[in-house]
Design a protein around this motif. Structure first.
Motif, PDB file in Angstrom:
ATOM      1  N   ARG A 120     -35.094  15.287 -24.381  1.00  0.00           N
ATOM      2  CA  ARG A 120     -34.234  15.733 -23.598  1.00  0.00           C
ATOM      3  C   ARG A 120     -34.754  17.202 -23.070  1.00  0.00           C
ATOM      4  O   ARG A 120     -35.596  17.541 -23.624  1.00  0.00           O
ATOM      5  CB  ARG A 120     -32.744  16.087 -24.239  1.00  0.00           C
ATOM      6  N   PHE A 121     -34.125  17.599 -21.918  1.00  0.00           N
ATOM      7  CA  PHE A 121     -34.273  18.989 -21.452  1.00  0.00           C
ATOM      8  C   PHE A 121     -33.299  19.592 -20.677  1.00  0.00           C
ATOM      9  O   PHE A 121     -32.253  18.890 -20.667  1.00  0.00           O
ATOM     10  CB  PHE A 121     -35.789  18.935 -20.528  1.00  0.00           C
ATOM     11  N   LEU A 122     -33.261  21.043 -21.008  1.00  0.00           N
ATOM     12  CA  LEU A 122     -32.216  21.719 -20.478  1.00  0.00           C
ATOM     13  C   LEU A 122     -32.707  22.108 -19.149  1.00  0.00           C
ATOM     14  O   LEU A 122     -33.623  23.034 -19.054  1.00  0.00           O
ATOM     15  CB  LEU A 122     -31.959  22.934 -21.241  1.00  0.00           C
ATOM     16  N   PHE A 123     -31.837  22.190 -18.059  1.00  0.00           N
ATOM     17  CA  PHE A 123     -32.084  22.755 -16.830  1.00  0.00           C
ATOM     18  C   PHE A 123     -31.426  24.002 -16.817  1.00  0.00           C
ATOM     19  O   PHE A 123     -30.254  24.477 -17.199  1.00  0.00           O
ATOM     20  CB  PHE A 123     -31.164  22.052 -15.720  1.00  0.00           C
ATOM     21  N   GLU A 124     -32.281  24.981 -16.529  1.00  0.00           N
ATOM     22  CA  GLU A 124     -31.869  26.507 -16.686  1.00  0.00           C
ATOM     23  C   GLU A 124     -31.127  26.707 -15.322  1.00  0.00           C
ATOM     24  O   GLU A 124     -31.300  26.025 -14.541  1.00  0.00           O
ATOM     25  CB  GLU A 124     -33.072  27.437 -16.692  1.00  0.00           C
ATOM     26  N   MET A 125     -29.987  27.798 -15.373  1.00  0.00           N
ATOM     27  CA  MET A 125     -29.039  27.844 -14.516  1.00  0.00           C
ATOM     28  C   MET A 125     -28.268  26.733 -13.625  1.00  0.00           C
ATOM     29  O   MET A 125     -28.290  26.590 -12.561  1.00  0.00           O
ATOM     30  CB  MET A 125     -30.001  28.608 -13.269  1.00  0.00           C
ATOM     31  N   SER A 126     -28.326  25.832 -14.799  1.00  0.00           N
ATOM     32  CA  SER A 126     -27.720  24.573 -14.368  1.00  0.00           C
ATOM     33  C   SER A 126     -26.258  24.777 -13.665  1.00  0.00           C
ATOM     34  O   SER A 126     -26.025  24.051 -12.569  1.00  0.00           O
ATOM     35  CB  SER A 126     -27.331  23.500 -15.424  1.00  0.00           C
ATOM     36  N   ASP A 127     -25.363  25.660 -13.969  1.00  0.00           N
ATOM     37  CA  ASP A 127     -24.081  25.981 -13.511  1.00  0.00           C
ATOM     38  C   ASP A 127     -23.983  26.425 -11.992  1.00  0.00           C
ATOM     39  O   ASP A 127     -23.369  26.104 -11.207  1.00  0.00           O
ATOM     40  CB  ASP A 127     -23.307  26.857 -14.356  1.00  0.00           C
ATOM     41  N   GLU A 128     -25.045  26.920 -11.504  1.00  0.00           N
ATOM     42  CA  GLU A 128     -25.348  27.675 -10.277  1.00  0.00           C
ATOM     43  C   GLU A 128     -26.199  26.636  -9.338  1.00  0.00           C
ATOM     44  O   GLU A 128     -26.319  27.207  -8.129  1.00  0.00           O
ATOM     45  CB  GLU A 128     -25.944  28.944 -10.416  1.00  0.00           C
ATOM     46  N   ASN A 129     -26.695  25.754  -9.843  1.00  0.00           N
ATOM     47  CA  ASN A 129     -27.694  24.931  -9.025  1.00  0.00           C
ATOM     48  C   ASN A 129     -26.973  23.601  -8.459  1.00  0.00           C
ATOM     49  O   ASN A 129     -26.695  22.652  -9.496  1.00  0.00           O
ATOM     50  CB  ASN A 129     -28.948  24.512  -9.848  1.00  0.00           C
ATOM     51  N   PRO A 130     -26.650  23.585  -7.191  1.00  0.00           N
ATOM     52  CA  PRO A 130     -26.064  22.256  -6.517  1.00  0.00           C
ATOM     53  C   PRO A 130     -27.048  21.118  -6.634  1.00  0.00           C
ATOM     54  O   PRO A 130     -26.223  20.039  -6.340  1.00  0.00           O
ATOM     55  CB  PRO A 130     -25.870  22.698  -5.079  1.00  0.00           C
ATOM     56  N   LEU A 131     -28.118  21.271  -6.732  1.00  0.00           N
ATOM     57  CA  LEU A 131     -29.061  19.859  -6.888  1.00  0.00           C
ATOM     58  C   LEU A 131     -28.855  19.071  -8.068  1.00  0.00           C
ATOM     59  O   LEU A 131     -29.031  17.985  -8.100  1.00  0.00           O
ATOM     60  CB  LEU A 131     -30.580  20.263  -6.632  1.00  0.00           C
ATOM     61  N   ILE A 132     -28.514  19.947  -9.059  1.00  0.00           N
ATOM     62  CA  ILE A 132     -28.057  19.092 -10.381  1.00  0.00           C
ATOM     63  C   ILE A 132     -27.185  18.179 -10.016  1.00  0.00           C
ATOM     64  O   ILE A 132     -27.221  16.915 -10.556  1.00  0.00           O
ATOM     65  CB  ILE A 132     -27.546  19.947 -11.621  1.00  0.00           C
ATOM     66  N   ALA A 133     -25.920  18.337  -9.549  1.00  0.00           N
ATOM     67  CA  ALA A 133     -24.934  17.359  -8.838  1.00  0.00           C
ATOM     68  C   ALA A 133     -25.438  16.289  -8.287  1.00  0.00           C
ATOM     69  O   ALA A 133     -25.258  15.115  -8.131  1.00  0.00           O
ATOM     70  CB  ALA A 133     -23.671  18.083  -8.385  1.00  0.00           C
ATOM     71  N   ALA A 134     -26.557  16.800  -7.263  1.00  0.00           N
ATOM     72  CA  ALA A 134     -27.133  15.944  -6.214  1.00  0.00           C
ATOM     73  C   ALA A 134     -28.233  14.795  -6.886  1.00  0.00           C
ATOM     74  O   ALA A 134     -28.334  13.785  -6.265  1.00  0.00           O
ATOM     75  CB  ALA A 134     -27.714  16.592  -5.371  1.00  0.00           C
ATOM     76  N   LEU A 135     -28.568  15.064  -8.117  1.00  0.00           N
ATOM     77  CA  LEU A 135     -29.553  14.398  -8.726  1.00  0.00           C
ATOM     78  C   LEU A 135     -28.916  12.849  -8.623  1.00  0.00           C
ATOM     79  O   LEU A 135     -27.805  12.783  -9.031  1.00  0.00           O
ATOM     80  CB  LEU A 135     -30.278  14.624  -9.972  1.00  0.00           C
ATOM     81  N   PRO A 136     -29.484  11.799  -8.669  1.00  0.00           N
ATOM     82  CA  PRO A 136     -29.180  10.729  -8.905  1.00  0.00           C
ATOM     83  C   PRO A 136     -28.841  10.074 -10.371  1.00  0.00           C
ATOM     84  O   PRO A 136     -29.135  10.847 -11.323  1.00  0.00           O
ATOM     85  CB  PRO A 136     -30.305   9.576  -8.479  1.00  0.00           C
ATOM     86  N   ASP A 137     -28.213   9.119 -10.893  1.00  0.00           N
ATOM     87  CA  ASP A 137     -28.076   8.729 -12.140  1.00  0.00           C
ATOM     88  C   ASP A 137     -29.372   8.404 -13.029  1.00  0.00           C
ATOM     89  O   ASP A 137     -29.486   8.768 -14.036  1.00  0.00           O
ATOM     90  CB  ASP A 137     -27.198   7.125 -11.995  1.00  0.00           C
ATOM     91  N   GLU A 138     -30.341   8.088 -12.142  1.00  0.00           N
ATOM     92  CA  GLU A 138     -31.442   7.739 -12.903  1.00  0.00           C
ATOM     93  C   GLU A 138     -32.877   7.993 -12.041  1.00  0.00           C
ATOM     94  O   GLU A 138     -32.696   7.789 -10.826  1.00  0.00           O
ATOM     95  CB  GLU A 138     -31.671   6.431 -13.570  1.00  0.00           C
ATOM     96  N   ILE A 139     -33.945   8.562 -12.429  1.00  0.00           N
ATOM     97  CA  ILE A 139     -35.362   8.482 -11.635  1.00  0.00           C
ATOM     98  C   ILE A 139     -36.457   7.754 -12.609  1.00  0.00           C
ATOM     99  O   ILE A 139     -36.450   8.192 -13.679  1.00  0.00           O
ATOM    100  CB  ILE A 139     -35.590   9.926 -11.476  1.00  0.00           C
ATOM    101  N   VAL A 140     -36.845   7.055 -11.984  1.00  0.00           N
ATOM    102  CA  VAL A 140     -37.933   5.971 -12.820  1.00  0.00           C
ATOM    103  C   VAL A 140     -39.211   6.194 -12.285  1.00  0.00           C
ATOM    104  O   VAL A 140     -39.135   6.117 -10.938  1.00  0.00           O
ATOM    105  CB  VAL A 140     -37.449   4.554 -12.797  1.00  0.00           C
ATOM    106  N   VAL A 141     -40.218   6.441 -12.871  1.00  0.00           N
ATOM    107  CA  VAL A 141     -41.644   6.385 -12.356  1.00  0.00           C
ATOM    108  C   VAL A 141     -42.226   5.446 -13.169  1.00  0.00           C
ATOM    109  O   VAL A 141     -42.361   5.276 -14.431  1.00  0.00           O
ATOM    110  CB  VAL A 141     -42.280   7.741 -12.621  1.00  0.00           C
ATOM    111  N   ARG A 142     -42.952   4.474 -12.576  1.00  0.00           N
ATOM    112  CA  ARG A 142     -43.634   3.354 -13.145  1.00  0.00           C
ATOM    113  C   ARG A 142     -45.086   3.522 -12.748  1.00  0.00           C
ATOM    114  O   ARG A 142     -45.432   3.264 -11.636  1.00  0.00           O
ATOM    115  CB  ARG A 142     -43.001   1.858 -12.616  1.00  0.00           C
TER     116      ARG A 142
END
Length: 311
Positions: A120-142
């Motif tokens: 897991r990882f922590l997004f720093e400044m997550s409460d102030e960052n609108p892109l956190i909410a904009a990120l999709p349910d999942e990101i997959v790299v194959r």
């Protein structure tokens, strides 16, 4: 992307790329098995990196995701989920021991055919960052068979080899490599105009970005189209055309979809009370949110957060 149209996106992106990864588990499983992962709370993402074999990731209300060797799955909102074998049946017992700060998990009495890393990882400044909410349910790299993704594959192999070697400082080195890997994943996803992420597309346009950022900063507000147009400094008709161009939907439809999407992410990724989530995202009551969740996902809100931590 034209530079003038990406100012708001770039401003929001920079702090998003400040992350602190933690590698929790090194798993070597065989036979029939299942590993449950509870939500981690706001600001925490979860990930799985498959280095051998294949597995399924399942989340309430969403379809299963198959992962094969070389695949990297990022769950930006820390959803509760289960990772399991493709085979069904009685689950094999899993043993655990801590080595070099990483939990080593193995199936008992079953030869391992699937290996992956969990963390897991922590997004720093997550409460102030609108892109956190904009990120999709999942990101997959194959990465398998993809020459353009060779850099991701090299980092994945380096992380695995560093942890397998068990040398002093391996955990720290692996975490730094993981940080580089996920920054590249997030950066490439946000820069990809073909990613299908409507909110990110809206953030590339100055007028629609103003509206999206205002909504994300005050989602509980009873927004009207006139208020959105005032924020965008445009007419209602111009704003509607801009939203349809960048996201394929009208502003009020975007607002409704965003409220429900963020509610699902909060339900799956936190233990916040359902009534609080309902109020925060603009629903008049817990009952109203429950009905909307049922219509969209076919589940009651509580069912989206049922997973418990693995053994």
């Amino acid at each position: 992307m034209p530079g003038a149209e990406t100012d708001e996106l770039l401003k929001a992106m920079v702090p998003l790329l400040r992350i602190r990864p933690v590698i929790d588990d090194s798993c070597r499983f065989g036979g029939t098995w299942e590993s449950l992962h509870a939500p981690n709370g706001r600001g925490w993402a979860q990930f799985h990196m498959v280095t051998r074999g294949s597995c399924l990731v399942e989340r309430p209300g969403l379809g299963p995701q198959r992962l094969d060797a070389g695949d990297i799955l990022l769950l930006p909102h820390g959803d509760s989920h289960a990772v399991r074998s493709q085979a069904n049946g009685v689950a094999t017992r899993i043993s655990s021991e801590i080595r070099n700060g990483i939990r080593q998990r193995r199936t008992v009495d079953a030869r391992a055919d699937t290996e992956f890393l969990c963390g897991r990882f922590l997004f720093e400044m997550s409460d102030e960052n609108p892109l956190i909410a904009a990120l999709p349910d999942e990101i997959v790299v194959r990465t398998a068979g993809e020459p353009l993704l060779e850099r991701f594959r090299r980092l994945l192999i380096d992380i695995r080899d560093e942890l397998d070697a068990g040398r002093v400082g391996s955990q720290m080195v692996a975490a730094d490599l993981a940080r580089a890997l996920f920054v590249m994943m997030l950066r490439d996803h946000l820069a990809d105009e073909g990613s299908g992420n409507g909110t990110v597309s809206l953030l590339r346009d100055r007028a629609t970005a103003r509206v999206v950022l205002a909504i994300l900063n005050d989602l509980a507000r009873d927004w009207t189209l006139d208020e959105m147009a005032a924020v965008a400094v445009s007419s209602r008709a111009t704003l509607v055309r801009a939203f349809r161009k960048h996201a394929g939907i009208a502003p009020m439809t975007f607002l409704s979809d965003l409220r429900l999407t963020i509610a699902r992410k909060r339900l799956a990724g936190t233990t916040d009370p359902i009534a609080k989530i309902a109020g925060d995202v603009g629903y008049a009551s817990e009952s109203a949110l429950s009905k909307a969740i049922m219509r969209r996902y076919g589940l009651r809100p509580g069912a989206l957060r049922m997973a418990e931590p693995g053994p």
